[in-house]
Scaffold this active site. Structure first.
Site, mmCIF file in Angstrom:
data_model
loop_
_atom_site.group_PDB
_atom_site.id
_atom_site.type_symbol
_atom_site.label_atom_id
_atom_site.label_comp_id
_atom_site.label_asym_id
_atom_site.label_seq_id
_atom_site.Cartn_x
_atom_site.Cartn_y
_atom_site.Cartn_z
ATOM 1 N N GLY B 40 6.941 14.490 -9.091
ATOM 2 C CA GLY B 40 5.762 13.658 -8.860
ATOM 3 C C GLY B 40 5.587 13.426 -7.379
ATOM 4 O O GLY B 40 6.546 13.161 -6.665
ATOM 5 N N GLY B 42 3.064 11.246 -6.039
ATOM 6 C CA GLY B 42 2.167 10.119 -5.778
ATOM 7 C C GLY B 42 2.804 9.222 -4.739
ATOM 8 O O GLY B 42 3.638 9.666 -3.937
ATOM 9 N N GLY B 45 6.794 8.952 -5.557
ATOM 10 C CA GLY B 45 7.491 10.234 -5.445
ATOM 11 C C GLY B 45 7.337 10.851 -4.066
ATOM 12 O O GLY B 45 8.309 11.322 -3.461
ATOM 13 N N HIS B 266 -7.665 -3.542 -17.658
ATOM 14 C CA HIS B 266 -8.338 -3.995 -16.444
ATOM 15 C C HIS B 266 -9.716 -4.536 -16.800
ATOM 16 O O HIS B 266 -10.459 -3.894 -17.523
ATOM 17 C CB HIS B 266 -8.463 -2.822 -15.469
ATOM 18 N N SER B 284 -13.390 -1.764 -8.676
ATOM 19 C CA SER B 284 -12.275 -2.517 -8.110
ATOM 20 C C SER B 284 -12.319 -4.004 -8.424
ATOM 21 O O SER B 284 -13.374 -4.632 -8.456
ATOM 22 C CB SER B 284 -12.275 -2.363 -6.598
ATOM 23 N N ARG B 330 -5.790 -10.419 -14.475
ATOM 24 C CA ARG B 330 -6.455 -9.373 -15.243
ATOM 25 C C ARG B 330 -6.383 -9.569 -16.753
ATOM 26 O O ARG B 330 -7.369 -9.379 -17.453
ATOM 27 C CB ARG B 330 -5.823 -8.024 -14.899
ATOM 28 N N HIS B 401 -5.592 0.579 -18.074
ATOM 29 C CA HIS B 401 -5.605 0.888 -16.657
ATOM 30 C C HIS B 401 -4.215 1.171 -16.117
ATOM 31 O O HIS B 401 -4.024 2.004 -15.239
ATOM 32 C CB HIS B 401 -6.200 -0.333 -15.962
ATOM 33 N N ARG B 435 0.539 -6.982 -14.531
ATOM 34 C CA ARG B 435 0.620 -6.701 -13.103
ATOM 35 C C ARG B 435 -0.542 -7.358 -12.382
ATOM 36 O O ARG B 435 -1.674 -7.287 -12.852
ATOM 37 C CB ARG B 435 0.584 -5.196 -12.860
#
Lengths: 256, 638, 249
Positions: B40, B42, B45, B266, B284, B330, B401, B435
């Protein structure tokens, strides 16, 4: 909501060294609320139902930011909508009865992998050669230690918005990658943090770019195709820095 | 299975410092004798691979994308939290820690969260040094904005493209290491199995997505930074290719999977517009800084939004949560939207959304200011819906999400398989049951830049002088043969339905029964339907094309197959967790006002599932959570 | 240039650093960006020549005496510092070098660009920004270059089938251009030059990195204005001669 009946002419090619050709596929009953790639998903679903191979095309985030999607649609990179990547293009931009021609990006540096998918690794080679600021993890000074004027930070951000999709190369009559390269050069060369490597960076990146791509003749086609509307002003900046680099790097070297 | 979190001794603020001093080190000259695989590229990673490369290890990085710049971290819009307190509004490491533990509904490990808050400040320094063009004030200093679940301004951002800019920063550092030859990057290579030899992670088996070839790679340690599993729901805000395969294959080889039911919905995504939709697009959370969320008071409302008078509008978040208002966390904002839409007050052609209205903000700040803050988001919204948010309120609805659950890891980010690490969204560690906004980027970078490069040496140091298991070892051969057979198997079924068709059906089951609101009956229904559908998948799948060339249908088949098994554990976990917390809301467990009701007496623990060979019957283990600093309380945002 | 097949395997063999051996100008000229610099700089030199050439020749409208006096002035430039015609030859030498470099750079860039897309698009392109001028640079350049050779034979070296008298500038020009096909040829060649300048005079700003928000908007206008000026000025002469406005000697 409208229904569109379309005819697609899609480039099919088995591999980099095989010969490809256009395949004409009827696409009736397309909802105009769909995105272009959802239309292709549906076409693929129908192809699979008929027992045929699905059309291979690159795509991922479908939010216009990852830069994975490509496609030459009716002779325009990312299709007819300005400042829009293929994944954000919606079918409401087309009319019932349209014939849509879909081709892969074409450049020596972007060999076709299969159908509409190309290999853009040459872009990575350019960045590897200098598209970074050497700042190894740890030891970075406080982020607010260097104030950066807002217009400078904004200009760097304008350049940094590049998504690396390759539309600039695809649209360029010369397959030049100057817009891509200059966007990365400008992003880093405009910022105070990037000054130490400014000249080495532009020289290495341009030299690597020229191993793969054609040259810029200032058509401006790249700027029109860019889904992030990055300006060719950055190409001028890169040109200036490159001249300075050829000169300055040499001077630095001669003192050794 | 023993779940030893290995939390270091000392006061919460000293744990990470103590750990870093006490861990075993590898001398710089010896680092090149170690091979590390990072899967990975991202934020987590890429950052880990770049940093390990800088430190001198031999790194092999793998991505199934064409380039290390494509991972879905790139799509994060709003920002990244850091306890810099540049605004002088009372932020501190402790407050970020406190907000994160509370925001996670007291289901995260305190020590990990504190470390995350500590490293948050270093991330901003690091990213700035790399040239990430964060937004700035006119004085040239960094700007901040506010995000949900916090009463201080601590979110750093780069227009609406913060994830992109941070990932490009990571990509640049990684590219430098690739250019220097310290990291070898294998692109378009998808992990299809993990190999464990003598109880230690020995390497991975990957499939080349261009040629279909299956090959093995071995190393002293393996890091998985392969993201979350939101796509189990088919429709999510994740990228099309996001999948659970790497984590799931690790799970099948002995890595426990923790809290799979913790999925984040989300609140501000663009509502679904038709049945062909392939994914949902997020708007967003930062929009909630200036946008006001409302729906009509009457379910029979038919007027266009601008003609509905104030008296007939219900600004339900401001009404129910006066102190946090539109910036409620959220999970709370999502569920509130669901309540309104379920009551028939939804807006839009399908009555499946609520309004996010900027008219007040435009009147107060002017169109230019709003355009500067959110211009690119508004453009994106208009491209998708053909409506301009400057003139008409946005329509939004919650969407899957992020997944807080993931591979169980200890304080060192090591899974229950020695030598196998998980970083970023792929692990379960820092967010508990919910989160907070702008914390995913923070966690990915903290894990990748600062945590993993520090903890991995503790495992590697004693291995000095050993060689990685050779890839002709029997275990590798077995895994390669199994992977080859698995992909040949999909091609050989010759059924009638595509992998996408199955995925869509699985997603519908998951959204209906394991989505925003879960019930015992629903989950039991899902647990009976999923295995049946999986069985049908095995018999009726149709994959056209060949296994020797690029075949996206075949890739998809492998991913969907793994989602089927994961989905069962998600439902099982949701069924077993007889409480509501964060993103996990069980209708049976709510207060009279409809808020989530935790059961700390019975469920203040991490649930980690062990693979038994039967996806329907994994073994549940627990790691108790102790709250020594942030005291358990009912989460209130009123 | 990249190969046509997709190379598989890890990236990370190490990027080679640019080697620096040749002197700075040669090093610069080796790169495509450097060649563009050279095209821009030589382009400016040639533009200067074209402009002065036009201004000088417009003396035709003042009559043979003025015109020949101007021709003689060129030969007498910087006399007595340098002997007669030396300055002129120096200028000519500069022009020849500029032409040679301009043409060589164009030729090698064109080859590079062709190699960069060996397989063309198989469907019709729909250009948005690239215009007729920018896409036909190499053709307008070649047309005008060929014309130039003919032009030198016609008026400087041998004449082209009329009573040519070496050095008799006005007589040669007015006699040669009085022929209708020749007049047309001059007009066509100058139109090609105008099209070439329309892109070139804009493009040089980008190539040289002369980009500033203060004057960016004027770059396009400058190029259009310059091209128009040259075309109008140069075409005026054959038209005037053919129309009898300017007398033939």
């Amino acid at each position: 909501m409208k229904e569109l009946n379309l005819t697609l002419k899609i480039w099919r090619q088995d591999g980099p060294d095989s010969n490809g050709s256009f395949d004409t596929i009827a696409a009736p009953g397309i909802n105009d609320e769909m995105s272009f790639l959802e239309m292709l998903d549906l076409v693929n679903e129908r192809l699979i139902n008929e027992g045929k191979d699905a059309v291979v095309f690159d795509h991922d985030c479908r939010e216009g930011i990852c830069g994975t999607c490509s496609l030459m649609i009716n002779g325009q990179a990312h299709g007819p909508q300005k400042g829009t990547a293929t994944c954000q293009l919606h079918m409401r931009k087309f009319s019932d009865g349209d014939e849509i021609v879909i081709e892969p990006w074409r450049a020596a540096a972007f060999p076709i992998i299969k159908d509409l998918m190309v290999d853009r690794a040459a872009f990575d080679r350019i960045v590897e050669s200098g598209g970074y600021i050497t700042a190894e993890t740890g030891g970075a000074p406080d982020a607010n230690i260097i104030p950066i004027p807002k217009p400078v930070a904004d200009a760097a951000m304008d350049a940094a918005a590049c998504i690396g999709c390759g539309a600039c190369v695809a649209a360029c009559p010369n397959s030049a990658a100057n817009l891509f390269t200059s966007a990365k050069v400008a992003h880093l060369n405009l910022l105070p943090q990037g000054q130490a490597e400014r000249h080495a960076r532009v020289e290495a990146m341009v030299d690597t770019m020229e191993e793969f791509f054609g040259s810029c003749t200032n058509h401006g086609e790249c700027q029109e195709a860019c889904p992030k509307e990055i300006s060719i002003d950055f190409i001028a900046l890169m040109n200036r820095d490159y001249l300075a680099a050829k000169f300055k790097n040499r001077r630095t070297l001669s003192r050794k | 299975m023993q779940l030893d979190a290995k939390i270091p001794d000392g006061a919460i603020a000293d744990k990470w410092t103590n750990y870093k001093f006490e861990r075993k080190l590898v001398n710089p000259a010896n680092r090149r004798k170690y091979d590390v695989i990072v899967v990975g590229t991202g934020l987590a990673g890429g950052a880990a691979a770049a940093t390990l490369g800088e430190q001198g290890y031999n790194v092999k990085a793998f991505t199934f994308h064409d380039s290390a710049r494509r991972a879905h971290s790139i799509a994060a819009q709003g920002g990244i939290n850091a306890a810099k307190n540049y605004k002088g509004d009372g932020d501190s490491i402790y407050r970020l820690f406190y907000d994160t533990v509370k925001g996670g509904d007291f289901r995260a490990r305190e020590a990990n969260v504190y470390r995350l808050a500590e490293e948050s400040v270093n991330i901003i320094d690091q990213a700035t040094a790399q040239g990430v063009p964060f937004a700035r004030e006119y004085g040239g200093l960094l700007d901040n904005r506010s995000f949900g679940g916090a009463q201080v301004s601590r979110t750093f951002y780069a227009r609406g493209q913060t994830g992109q800019q941070l990932l490009l920063g990571v990509y640049q550092q990684l590219s430098r290491q690739i250019g220097l030859g310290n990291v070898a990057l294998y692109n378009r290579s998808e992990l299809v199995d993990i190999v464990v030899v003598d109880g230690r992670a020995a390497g991975i088996v990957v499939r080349d997505l261009v040629t279909g070839q299956v090959t093995s790679h071995s190393a002293h340690a393996v890091v998985l930074a392969t993201g979350g599993y939101s796509n189990a729901f088919f429709l999510s805000t994740n990228a099309m290719a996001c999948n659970v395969t790497a984590a799931w294959r690790a799970h099948r080889k002995g890595a426990a999977f923790a809290n799979p039911c913790y999925t984040q919905i989300h609140p501000t995504s663009i509502p679904q517009s038709d049945d062909f939709q392939s994914k949902l697009t997020l708007m967003s959370e930062s929009l909630r800084n200036d946008g006001r969320i409302w729906c009509p008071k009457s379910p029979d409302e038919t007027r266009p939004p601008d003609q509905i008078p104030e008296a007939d509008r219900d600004y339900y978040l401001e009404r129910r949560y006066p102190s946090f208002g539109n910036l409620a966390p959220r999970d709370i904002a999502s569920r509130a939207a669901k309540i309104e839409v379920d009551a028939g007050k939804g807006v839009g052609p399908l009555k499946n959304g609520v309004y996010l209205d900027f008219s007040d903000a435009i009147a107060r700040l002017g169109r230019d200011t709003i355009e500067e803050r959110y211009g690119n988001l508004f453009e994106m919204y208009e491209r998708i819906t053909d409506e301009s948010p400057y003139d008409v309120p946005m329509r939004i609805y919650p969407a899957v999400h992020y997944t807080m659950g993931g591979l169980w890891v200890d304080y060192e980010l090591m899974t229950t398989v020695p030598g196998l690490y998980a970083a970023g969204e792929a692990n379960f560690s820092d967010h508990g049951a919910n989160r907070l906004g702008a914390s995913a980027l923070m966690q990915g970078l903290s894990d990748g830049y600062f945590v993993l490069p520090n903890t991995i040496s503790n495992y590697l140091a004693p291995l000095l002088g050993t060689k990685p298991v050779p890839t002709d070892h029997a275990e590798f051969q077995v895994a390669e043969a199994a992977a080859t057979a698995r992909f040949a198997g999909y091609l050989a079924i010759g059924g009638t339905r595509s992998p996408d068709a199955f995925h869509q059906q699985l997603g519908k089951i998951m959204w209906d029964y394991c989505g925003m609101e879960r019930t015992k009956e629903g989950l039991e229904k899902a647990l009976s339907e999923i295995p049946a559908l999986h069985e049908e998948f095995r018999k009726d799948l149709r994959v056209t094309g060949s296994g020797e060339a690029t075949n996206q249908t075949l890739e998809k088949a492998g991913r969907v197959d793994d989602f089927f098994e994961l989905a069962q554990v998600m439902c099982l976990d949701a069924l077993t967790r007889e409480e509501s917390c964060g993103g996990h809301f069980r209708a049976e467990h709510q207060t009279e006002e409809g808020e989530a009701e935790r059961d700390d007496a019975h469920f203040a623990h991490v649930a980690a599932w062990e693979w038994t060979g039967d996806p329907a019957n994994p073994t549940r283990h627990t790691e108790p959570l102790e709250f020594e600093n942030v005291h358990l309380q009912v989460r209130s945002y009123k | 240039m990249a190969t046509s097949t997709v190379a598989r395997g890890p990236a990370g063999a190490g990027t080679k650093r640019a080697k620096r051996k040749a002197p700075f100008p040669i090093e610069l000229y080796r790169s495509a960006l450097g060649k563009k610099y050279v095209m821009a700089v030589t382009g400016i030199m040639l533009m200067g020549f074209v402009l002065l050439h036009m201004i000088g020749n417009l003396k035709m409208f003042l009559g043979p005496a003025e015109f020949d006096h101007y021709a003689e002035f060129l030969r007498e430039l910087l006399v007595p510092v340098l002997p007669r015609t030396v300055t002129l030859w120096l200028l000519r030498g500069g022009l020849i070098v500029a032409f040679a470099l301009h043409i060589h750079a164009a030729y090698s860039l064109t080859r590079m660009n062709h190699a960069a897309r060996p397989v063309k698009y198989q469907s019709q392109r729909d250009y948005i920004a690239a215009n007729f001028a920018s896409r036909t640079m190499r053709w307008t350049g070649v047309i005008f270059g060929l014309f130039l050779v003919w032009h030198l034979f016609d008026l400087s070296w041998t004449g082209t089938g009329y009573s040519f008298h070496r050095g008799a500038a006005y007589a040669n020009v007015s006699t040669s251009l009085h022929r209708i096909p020749v007049g047309i040829l001059y007009i066509v060649a100058n139109l090609a030059l105008g099209v070439h300048l329309f892109h070139g005079a804009w493009s040089l700003f980008q190539s040289l990195g002369w980009n500033n928000p203060r004057f960016n908007a004027w770059r396009r206008n400058f190029a259009a204005g310059f091209a128009a000026l040259i075309v109008v000025g140069n075409v005026a002469m054959p038209v005037a001669i053919l129309a009898g406005i300017v007398a033939v000697h």
